[in-house]
Design an enzyme around this catalytic site. Structure first.
Site, mmCIF file in Angstrom:
data_model
loop_
_atom_site.group_PDB
_atom_site.id
_atom_site.type_symbol
_atom_site.label_atom_id
_atom_site.label_comp_id
_atom_site.label_asym_id
_atom_site.label_seq_id
_atom_site.Cartn_x
_atom_site.Cartn_y
_atom_site.Cartn_z
ATOM 1 N N HIS A 101 -1.753 1.403 5.637
ATOM 2 C CA HIS A 101 -1.215 1.325 4.273
ATOM 3 C C HIS A 101 -0.375 0.050 4.224
ATOM 4 C CE1 HIS A 101 -1.403 5.739 4.930
ATOM 5 N NE2 HIS A 101 -1.651 5.831 3.641
ATOM 6 N N ASP A 104 2.968 0.394 5.803
ATOM 7 C CA ASP A 104 3.040 0.623 7.258
ATOM 8 C C ASP A 104 3.300 -0.687 7.984
ATOM 9 O OD1 ASP A 104 2.058 3.181 6.703
ATOM 10 O OD2 ASP A 104 -0.012 2.642 7.224
#
Ligand code: XUL
Ligand code: CO
Length: 437
Positions: A101, A104
């Site tokens: 993501h 992240d």
């Protein structure tokens, strides 16, 4: 450069008799099965969120895992060290794909422009790492569920300003996925669902979600991103009712909003079980409707009703999953992404290796067993035989719509009671057990 997993050497295939827990017993990347190497069959991927950003927190307590790459008060330093650790991990494990993501890989800053700058910095480093190691991006995605602004959803939020923020975030996440040569892009619903119908206009929210995904398709064309779009179904968690409930409801949604040409499904095992289906049901549904795209491999726990995201170890599941996937042509853009996390007590870096090795070996065994089932055609022939009536005169006339209710009534009056046959379920289950040994 700092080594973050110094206790682990590159993982090798040592065969089923090896007693070395840090070796593959069944996954042999270059071994050919049904004309393709195992590496090509699986396209295994490591997920960034659980494996590197998950530290074992649960609703009752904070993280338990102490990682050297997390040890700085500067969040961008942490992001850089984590990236180094991640590529060390991918390389040592011998996995050729990763997934992330946006949030992240780079932490959010005070405003969108600054956040995007942070992303650009990390993406440049990641691109270099990909070039050096040959590790590729299976898919990218956007985290539209952690920040408080998304508490009532992103593209189904009651506020158009939140919707706009989500669109800006997906725009950037698509750009960086494209920049990193991603083979796909995933839309998992996040908080797209509701907690109570008392405050929710469901029809309007669904229309907004449909519009959002159509905007994403337009932008994909605009930037020339060739990767595959996927929807990842999930019935609940975080919201009480997620709109992307299961493959069937996503299929209906895609049809209603004219998105069928642009999406396939990313099926996650534990999401299927939360929906009251099996993982295999969801795969078979996708295969039957041309929607099989990619897989988030994990499993739930019979006694826990939430998304436990455990590593897959069940040979029945891996065998039948590989049977369905392989019989339907295997992965093209997709792959097997371990959307799974080690348990809270598995605190060592080494545990991350044990977890992935176990999952990869479980799928390798599943593939070998499935290949034998496919070669023998025992199950295939049984199914063919069971439906053989449809190749008869009557069956063909129905399938080609050459007859209607009147002709079928005439047939029944002439032929009387149909001959019925056993489904032989127990025989087939016993047969399957003969393969899995
Ligand atoms: C959540 C989940 C996500 C998606 C990507 O349950 O599976 O991690 O895979 O957003
Ligand atoms: Co997932």
């Amino acid at each position: 450069m700092t080594e973050y997993f110094p206790e682990v050497k590159p993982i090798r295939y040592e065969g089923p008799d090896s007693k070395n827990p840090l070796s593959f017993k069944h996954y042999n990347a270059q071994e050919k099965i049904l004309g393709k190497t195992m590496e090509e069959h699986f396209r295994f991927s490591v997920c960034y969120w659980h494996t590197f950003k998950g530290l074992g927190s649960d609703p009752f307590g904070p993280g338990t895992m102490i990682r050297a790459y997390n040890n700085s008060s500067d969040p961008m330093k942490v992001a850089e060290m984590t990236l180094d650790a991640a590529f060390e991990f991918f390389t040592k494990l011998g996995v050729k794909f990763w997934c992330f993501h946006d949030r992240d890989i780079a932490p959010e800053a005070d405003n969108l422009a600054e956040t995007n700058k942070r992303l650009d910095h990390i993406v440049a480093l990641a691109k270099k790492k990909q070039d050096e190691t040959g590790v590729k991006l299976l898919w990218g995605t956007s985290n539209l569920f952690s920040h408080r602004r998304f508490m009532a959803g992103a593209s189904t939020n009651p506020s158009p300003a939140v919707y706009a923020y989500a669109a800006s975030q997906v725009k950037k996440a698509m750009e960086i996925t494209h920049e990193l040569g991603g083979a796909g892009y995933v839309f998992w619903g996040g908080r797209e669902g509701y907690e109570t119908l008392l405050n929710t206009d469901m029809g309007r929210e669904l229309d907004h979600l449909g519009t959002f995904l159509n905007m994403a398709v337009e932008y994909k064309k605009k930037i020339g991103f060739q990767g595959q779009f996927y929807i990842e179904p999930k019935p609940k968690e975080p919201t009480k009712h997620q709109y992307d409930f299961d493959a069937g409801s996503c299929h209906a949604f895609l049809q209603k909003y004219g998105l069928m040409d642009h999406f396939k499904m990313n099926i996650e095992a534990n999401h299927a079980t939360l929906a009251g289906h099996t993982f295999l049901h969801e795969l078979a549904y996708c295969a039957a409707n041309g929607l099989l795209g990619s897989v988030d491999a994990n499993r739930g726990d019979l006694l826990l009703g939430w998304d436990t995201d455990q590593f897959p170890t069940d040979l029945y599941d891996t065998t039948l999953a590989m049977y369905i996937i392989t019989q339907n042509g295997g992965f093209t853009t997709g792959g097997l992404n371990f959307d799974a996390k080690v348990r809270r007590q598995s605190i060592d870096g080494e545990d991350l290796f044990h977890a992935h090795i176990g999952g990869m070996d479980a799928f390798a065994r599943g593939l070998k067993i499935a290949a034998k089932m496919i070669e023998d055609k025992t199950f295939e022939n049984f199914v063919k035989e069971r439906y053989a009536g449809w190749d008869s005169d009557l069956g063909k006339k129905i399938e080609s719509r050459a007859v209607g209710f009147e002709e079928l009534e005439k047939y029944t009056l002439e032929h009387g009671e149909p001959v019925i046959q056993s489904g032989r379920q127990e025989y087939l289950e016993n047969l399957l057990n003969e393969y899995i040994r």
